[in-house]
Design an enzyme around this catalytic site. Structure first.
Site, PDB file in Angstrom:
ATOM      1  N   CYS A 136       0.796  -0.966   0.023  1.00  0.00           N
ATOM      2  CA  CYS A 136       0.042  -0.092  -0.099  1.00  0.00           C
ATOM      3  C   CYS A 136       0.711   1.188   0.216  1.00  0.00           C
ATOM      4  O   CYS A 136       1.923   1.326   0.758  1.00  0.00           O
ATOM      5  CB  CYS A 136      -1.028   0.168   1.090  1.00  0.00           C
ATOM      6  SG  CYS A 136      -2.166  -1.173   1.307  1.00  0.00           S
ATOM      7  N   ARG A 142       3.990  -0.026  -4.753  1.00  0.00           N
ATOM      8  CA  ARG A 142       3.763  -0.592  -3.498  1.00  0.00           C
ATOM      9  C   ARG A 142       2.430  -1.219  -3.027  1.00  0.00           C
ATOM     10  O   ARG A 142       2.137  -1.941  -2.333  1.00  0.00           O
ATOM     11  CB  ARG A 142       3.733   0.828  -2.313  1.00  0.00           C
ATOM     12  CG  ARG A 142       5.017   1.556  -2.384  1.00  0.00           C
ATOM     13  CD  ARG A 142       4.798   2.517  -1.300  1.00  0.00           C
ATOM     14  NE  ARG A 142       4.499   1.942  -0.084  1.00  0.00           N
ATOM     15  CZ  ARG A 142       5.567   1.667   0.743  1.00  0.00           C
ATOM     16  NH1 ARG A 142       6.853   1.959   0.441  1.00  0.00           N
ATOM     17  NH2 ARG A 142       5.253   1.192   1.886  1.00  0.00           N
ATOM     18  N   TRP A 175      -2.719  -2.881  -1.774  1.00  0.00           N
ATOM     19  CA  TRP A 175      -2.449  -4.168  -1.836  1.00  0.00           C
ATOM     20  C   TRP A 175      -2.965  -4.852  -0.942  1.00  0.00           C
ATOM     21  O   TRP A 175      -2.783  -4.893   0.150  1.00  0.00           O
ATOM     22  CB  TRP A 175      -0.838  -4.295  -1.556  1.00  0.00           C
ATOM     23  CG  TRP A 175      -0.507  -5.500  -1.987  1.00  0.00           C
ATOM     24  CD1 TRP A 175       0.130  -6.058  -3.105  1.00  0.00           C
ATOM     25  CD2 TRP A 175      -0.021  -6.486  -0.890  1.00  0.00           C
ATOM     26  NE1 TRP A 175       0.741  -7.409  -2.915  1.00  0.00           N
ATOM     27  CE2 TRP A 175       0.641  -7.691  -1.741  1.00  0.00           C
ATOM     28  CE3 TRP A 175      -0.506  -6.833   0.405  1.00  0.00           C
ATOM     29  CZ2 TRP A 175       0.965  -8.901  -0.923  1.00  0.00           C
ATOM     30  CZ3 TRP A 175      -0.013  -8.094   0.918  1.00  0.00           C
ATOM     31  CH2 TRP A 175       0.488  -9.072   0.282  1.00  0.00           C
ATOM     32  N   ASN A 220      -1.863   1.963   6.044  1.00  0.00           N
ATOM     33  CA  ASN A 220      -0.776   1.159   5.395  1.00  0.00           C
ATOM     34  C   ASN A 220      -0.475   0.253   6.603  1.00  0.00           C
ATOM     35  O   ASN A 220      -0.151   0.916   7.442  1.00  0.00           O
ATOM     36  CB  ASN A 220       0.204   1.679   4.785  1.00  0.00           C
ATOM     37  CG  ASN A 220       1.438   0.945   4.286  1.00  0.00           C
ATOM     38  OD1 ASN A 220       1.118  -0.347   4.209  1.00  0.00           O
ATOM     39  ND2 ASN A 220       2.551   1.180   4.062  1.00  0.00           N
ATOM     40  N   GLY A 221      -0.403  -0.959   6.484  1.00  0.00           N
ATOM     41  CA  GLY A 221      -0.206  -1.829   7.756  1.00  0.00           C
ATOM     42  C   GLY A 221      -1.098  -2.747   7.848  1.00  0.00           C
ATOM     43  O   GLY A 221      -2.093  -3.096   7.046  1.00  0.00           O
ATOM     44  N   GLU A 224      18.360 -17.234  -7.352  1.00  0.00           N
ATOM     45  CA  GLU A 224      17.977 -15.875  -7.551  1.00  0.00           C
ATOM     46  C   GLU A 224      17.283 -15.784  -8.891  1.00  0.00           C
ATOM     47  O   GLU A 224      16.476 -15.394  -9.425  1.00  0.00           O
ATOM     48  CB  GLU A 224      19.068 -14.753  -7.364  1.00  0.00           C
ATOM     49  CG  GLU A 224      18.771 -13.241  -7.868  1.00  0.00           C
ATOM     50  CD  GLU A 224      17.583 -12.709  -7.032  1.00  0.00           C
ATOM     51  OE1 GLU A 224      17.260 -13.219  -6.227  1.00  0.00           O
ATOM     52  OE2 GLU A 224      17.465 -11.570  -7.708  1.00  0.00           O
ATOM     53  N   LYS A 255      13.783 -14.958 -10.078  1.00  0.00           N
ATOM     54  CA  LYS A 255      13.304 -13.590 -11.023  1.00  0.00           C
ATOM     55  C   LYS A 255      12.279 -14.427 -11.929  1.00  0.00           C
ATOM     56  O   LYS A 255      11.218 -13.484 -12.460  1.00  0.00           O
ATOM     57  CB  LYS A 255      14.393 -13.419 -11.588  1.00  0.00           C
ATOM     58  CG  LYS A 255      15.616 -12.383 -10.880  1.00  0.00           C
ATOM     59  CD  LYS A 255      15.249 -10.945 -10.853  1.00  0.00           C
ATOM     60  CE  LYS A 255      14.432 -10.807  -9.487  1.00  0.00           C
ATOM     61  NZ  LYS A 255      14.988 -10.552  -8.212  1.00  0.00           N
ATOM     62  N   GLU A 291       8.699 -14.727 -10.172  1.00  0.00           N
ATOM     63  CA  GLU A 291       7.853 -13.728  -9.718  1.00  0.00           C
ATOM     64  C   GLU A 291       7.473 -12.683 -11.161  1.00  0.00           C
ATOM     65  O   GLU A 291       6.596 -12.282 -10.949  1.00  0.00           O
ATOM     66  CB  GLU A 291       8.610 -12.906  -8.693  1.00  0.00           C
ATOM     67  CG  GLU A 291       9.691 -11.900  -9.268  1.00  0.00           C
ATOM     68  CD  GLU A 291      10.421 -11.172  -8.062  1.00  0.00           C
ATOM     69  OE1 GLU A 291      11.680 -10.797  -8.311  1.00  0.00           O
ATOM     70  OE2 GLU A 291       9.753 -10.608  -7.232  1.00  0.00           O
ATOM     71  N   HIS A 308      19.838 -36.024  -6.280  1.00  0.00           N
ATOM     72  CA  HIS A 308      19.158 -36.543  -5.323  1.00  0.00           C
ATOM     73  C   HIS A 308      17.951 -36.460  -5.468  1.00  0.00           C
ATOM     74  O   HIS A 308      17.108 -36.448  -4.305  1.00  0.00           O
ATOM     75  CB  HIS A 308      20.195 -35.841  -4.112  1.00  0.00           C
ATOM     76  CG  HIS A 308      21.432 -36.298  -3.795  1.00  0.00           C
ATOM     77  ND1 HIS A 308      22.012 -37.229  -3.436  1.00  0.00           N
ATOM     78  CD2 HIS A 308      22.518 -35.250  -4.143  1.00  0.00           C
ATOM     79  CE1 HIS A 308      23.302 -37.159  -3.484  1.00  0.00           C
ATOM     80  NE2 HIS A 308      23.735 -36.052  -3.700  1.00  0.00           N
ATOM     81  N   LYS A 328       6.425  -3.993  -4.008  1.00  0.00           N
ATOM     82  CA  LYS A 328       7.487  -3.831  -3.708  1.00  0.00           C
ATOM     83  C   LYS A 328       8.302  -3.931  -2.176  1.00  0.00           C
ATOM     84  O   LYS A 328       9.291  -4.413  -1.980  1.00  0.00           O
ATOM     85  CB  LYS A 328       7.891  -2.482  -4.268  1.00  0.00           C
ATOM     86  CG  LYS A 328       9.549  -2.109  -4.328  1.00  0.00           C
ATOM     87  CD  LYS A 328      10.254  -2.820  -5.381  1.00  0.00           C
ATOM     88  CE  LYS A 328      11.618  -2.603  -5.360  1.00  0.00           C
ATOM     89  NZ  LYS A 328      12.444  -3.679  -5.828  1.00  0.00           N
TER      90      LYS A 328
HETATM   91  O1  M6R Z   1      13.107  -4.571   0.467  1.00  0.00           O
HETATM   92  P1  M6R Z   1      13.716  -6.112   1.077  1.00  0.00           P
HETATM   93  O2  M6R Z   1      15.090  -6.234   0.239  1.00  0.00           O
HETATM   94  O3  M6R Z   1      13.853  -6.226   2.461  1.00  0.00           O
HETATM   95  O4  M6R Z   1      12.634  -7.169   0.320  1.00  0.00           O
HETATM   96  C1  M6R Z   1      12.969  -8.619   0.321  1.00  0.00           C
HETATM   97  C2  M6R Z   1      11.909  -9.035  -0.471  1.00  0.00           C
HETATM   98  O5  M6R Z   1      10.962  -8.811  -0.439  1.00  0.00           O
HETATM   99  C3  M6R Z   1      12.645  -8.826  -2.273  1.00  0.00           C
HETATM  100  O6  M6R Z   1      13.861  -8.852  -2.329  1.00  0.00           O
HETATM  101  C4  M6R Z   1      11.784  -9.764  -3.025  1.00  0.00           C
HETATM  102  O7  M6R Z   1      12.096 -11.042  -2.865  1.00  0.00           O
HETATM  103  C5  M6R Z   1      11.811  -9.269  -4.482  1.00  0.00           C
HETATM  104  N1  M6R Z   1      10.917  -8.445  -5.009  1.00  0.00           N
HETATM  105  C6  M6R Z   1      12.324 -10.227  -5.232  1.00  0.00           C
HETATM  106  O8  M6R Z   1      12.910  -9.661  -6.761  1.00  0.00           O
END
Ligand code: M6R
Length: 605
Positions: free
Chosen positions: A2, A27, A71, A97-98, A478, A482, A485, A501, A600
């Site tokens: 949010c 956000r 969100w 927000n929260g 990673e 990527k 997501e 394994h 984000k």
């Molecule tokens: O702001 P942060 O680095 O603490 O966020 C952690 C994760 O939410 C963030 O890295 C998330 O996994 C990314 N969107 C992945 O691309």
């Protein structure tokens, strides 16, 4: 999670706030809304969908307003659940927000007193509570204070009242920043909302409430104590938050990595040493550490996993890398001799913040590595090193990750010299290696077209495996994250040797397997793993260097990256994986910068 923004002052908020809210849509982007107050009227507009598609208001003018991009956590994505929420009498509006944890109990009590709720969100209780306090004879300010005291959980709240010329902002656990302009004040969950107008900001702390009108008055909402304001200067530029001709923020941010690393290491390498004055405040404690625990989530956690290799190799220290959400609910065995490193791009991730607080309870020195200046994690740490990546708007983290790696390597090299755990020549060579990373990244980025062509071959597959070894094992994780997501393809990353394994059972001609196969000490072993995949008709995509001459004949596709010392190779090997995910997502018509169900900054548990 949010985005909220508000303004009070001499500007027409009906024109201003939609533009500011658009900057926060990363956000949360399932619905949005506005409330404007003028001449004792409250105008409220809410809509399901994205603020980016909103065309603005026709000829409305107002000087106080609040806005929200949602969100969803509690309650479906509907117009009723969109913020702002309005009191029964239509006089008060709030955005939140929260997560309000005691919302059920409050809702029940308020319903008994006759309040009727429009939707199912936790947030809506805040506006009815404020109304209830006003009904009991309290002023708007008192009602806002009392509301904050009654709520459990995390909140950043903005209140307006059609009978008041004030905007009230309160924070407990979710970020909130004031932006100061001549004849007015912004308030937002992120500085990007108002950076175009001002770089003068006041970061609110938990427990603070701000009364914004002609003046700014700050208080602790629990004790009523008046507080002084501290103005900070924001270093980011408005242009950094634009796409600058790139189709997506993610692509722009991938290509910004060489410059971001240059900024990140600027002034931090001199005379064969890592120069980190940020560590001065914990210098004595650092001298005594016998262990490192790294806490982080998602991509930042992967950065921690990569760093584990550097800390072990250069500092001879045992390292554990923990998911923040797991660490916070354990009884971690740590003490003042354990350095806890919290890694977070946003500096607001709720689980990492809680892990940091847990570490502090055990007297462990906490160093944070953050990108967002003045963020909560940065402020609550004993020391902070900023990654200087500039605003990262794409939900998928790219330049934040590689700059985290640069900072973590600098910290490892700093500690190595301090502990005398690595020869000076090795540290100097490594620092020189770090300085050459930006150019090596530029060279690697030249592979973008090749990666795009490879994406064209595999974009319609349903699964993918990512395999790597040593510091490139976290890069496999990673790469898979990527792809998941932003393209919604199922992908798994693992150490290459683990494939046999179990996961090897998945391999057939429909399974693309991405190998990171660079000339390091496990290179020969990775070649053997590639053979195992080929023997089962899997498609091999290799991320490799030209020196690895065997790879060409063993792979269906090869993406060549520049070479550097093995510890730093992840900063280069991740780039083709970011690009592969990007191009596959593009071919699948996915919403790359705002993938479904994601946000984000994850400020809820
Ligand atoms: O702001 P942060 O680095 O603490 O966020 C952690 C994760 O939410 C963030 O890295 C998330 O996994 C990314 N969107 C992945 O691309």
């Amino acid at each position: 999670m949010c985005g909220i923004v508000g303004f009070v002052g001499e500007k027409n908020v009906a024109e201003l706030l939609p533009a500011c809210l658009k900057k926060l849509d990363y956000r949360g982007y399932d619905s949005f809304g506005f409330a404007f107050q003028n001449n004792s009227l409250l105008l409220v507009v809410k809509q399901v969908g994205r603020i980016t598609d909103f065309n603005g208001f026709l000829a409305k003018s107002a000087s106080i307003g609040i806005a929200h991009s949602r969100w969803a956590t509690h309650g479906a994505v509907t117009k009723k659940n969109a913020h702002p929420h309005i009191s029964c009498d239509g006089k008060i509006a709030i955005v939140h927000n929260g997560i309000i944890e005691n919302h059920s109990e409050l809702r029940e009590k308020l319903a008994k007193k006759g309040h009727s709720f429009a939707g199912e969100t936790d947030s809506e209780v805040a506006v009815h509570l404020a109304e209830e306090f006003i009904n009991q004879g309290r002023s708007f300010r008192e009602a806002a204070r009392e509301t904050c005291r009654s709520l459990k959980g995390a909140f950043a709240l903005l209140f307006i009242n059609r009978e008041s010329n004030e905007l009230i902002a309160a924070r407990n656990g979710s970020p909130l920043i004031l932006g100061l302009v001549e004849n007015g004040t912004f308030v937002a969950s992120d500085t990007t909302a108002f950076i175009e107008f001002t770089k003068q900001a006041i970061f609110l702390d938990d427990g603070q409430i701000a009364f914004l009108g002609k003046e700014i008055e700050l208080e602790n909402f629990n004790t009523g104590q008046k507080l002084s304001t501290k103005i900070s200067h924001i270093e980011w530029d408005a242009e950094q938050a634009q796409k600058n001709g790139f189709e997506h923020f993610m692509l722009k941010e991938i290509f910004e990595q060489p410059d971001a690393i240059e900024k990140c290491i600027q002034g931090r390498i001199a005379n064969g040493q890592a120069v980190l004055p940020e560590l001065d405040s914990i210098a004595e404690k650092l001298g005594k550490i016998n262990r490192i625990v790294i806490v982080a989530c998602g991509t930042s956690w992967h950065a921690g996993l990569v760093a584990e290799y550097a800390f072990e190799e250069l500092c001879a220290l045992p390292v554990e890398v923990e998911y923040s959400a797991e660490f916070r609910y354990r009884n971690p065995v740590i003490d003042e001799n354990c350095l806890v490193i919290a890694i977070s791009q946003s500096g607001e991730t709720a689980d990492t913040l809680a892990a940091l607080r847990e570490a502090k309870k055990h007297n462990a020195p906490v160093l944070s590595i953050c990108n967002v200046m003045g963020s909560t994690i940065a402020r609550e740490s004993d020391a902070v090193i900023y990654t200087r990546a500039g605003p990262e708007i794409g939900v998928a983290s790219t330049k934040a990750f590689t700059t985290q790696l640069a900072v973590l390597n600098l910290v490892a090299l700093f500690i190595a010299l301090q502990r005398n755990s690595a020869p000076e020549s090795k540290v100097t060579d490594a620092l020189n290696g770090l300085k050459s990373i930006p150019n090596a990244m530029r060279k690697t980025l030249e592979q973008s077209k090749t990666v795009e062509a490879i994406a064209g071959l595999y974009w319609d597959k349903s699964n993918a495996l990512y395999l790597g070894r040593g510091p490139n094992y976290p890069i496999a994780l990673e790469g898979a994250l990527k792809l998941k997501e932003i393209s919604y393809l199922h992908a798994e990353g693992m150490p290459a040797a683990e494939m046999k394994h179990g996961p090897i059972a998945l391999i057939d001609s429909n399974m693309p397997v991405v190998f990171i196969a660079v000339k390091d000490r496990t290179y020969e072993k990775v070649l053997a793993n590639i053979e195992e995949v080929r023997a089962r008709n899997g498609c091999v995509i290799a991320v490799s260097s030209e020196a690895a001459t065997e790879i060409k004949n063993l792979s269906d596709s090869v993406i060549y990256i520049a070479e550097t010392i093995p510890l730093f190779q992840p900063m280069l090997s991740v780039i083709p994986l970011q690009l592969l995910a990007y191009h596959i997502a593009k071919k699948r018509n996915c919403d790359i910068d705002k993938p479904r169900n994601l946000a984000k900054s994850v400020t809820v548990e």
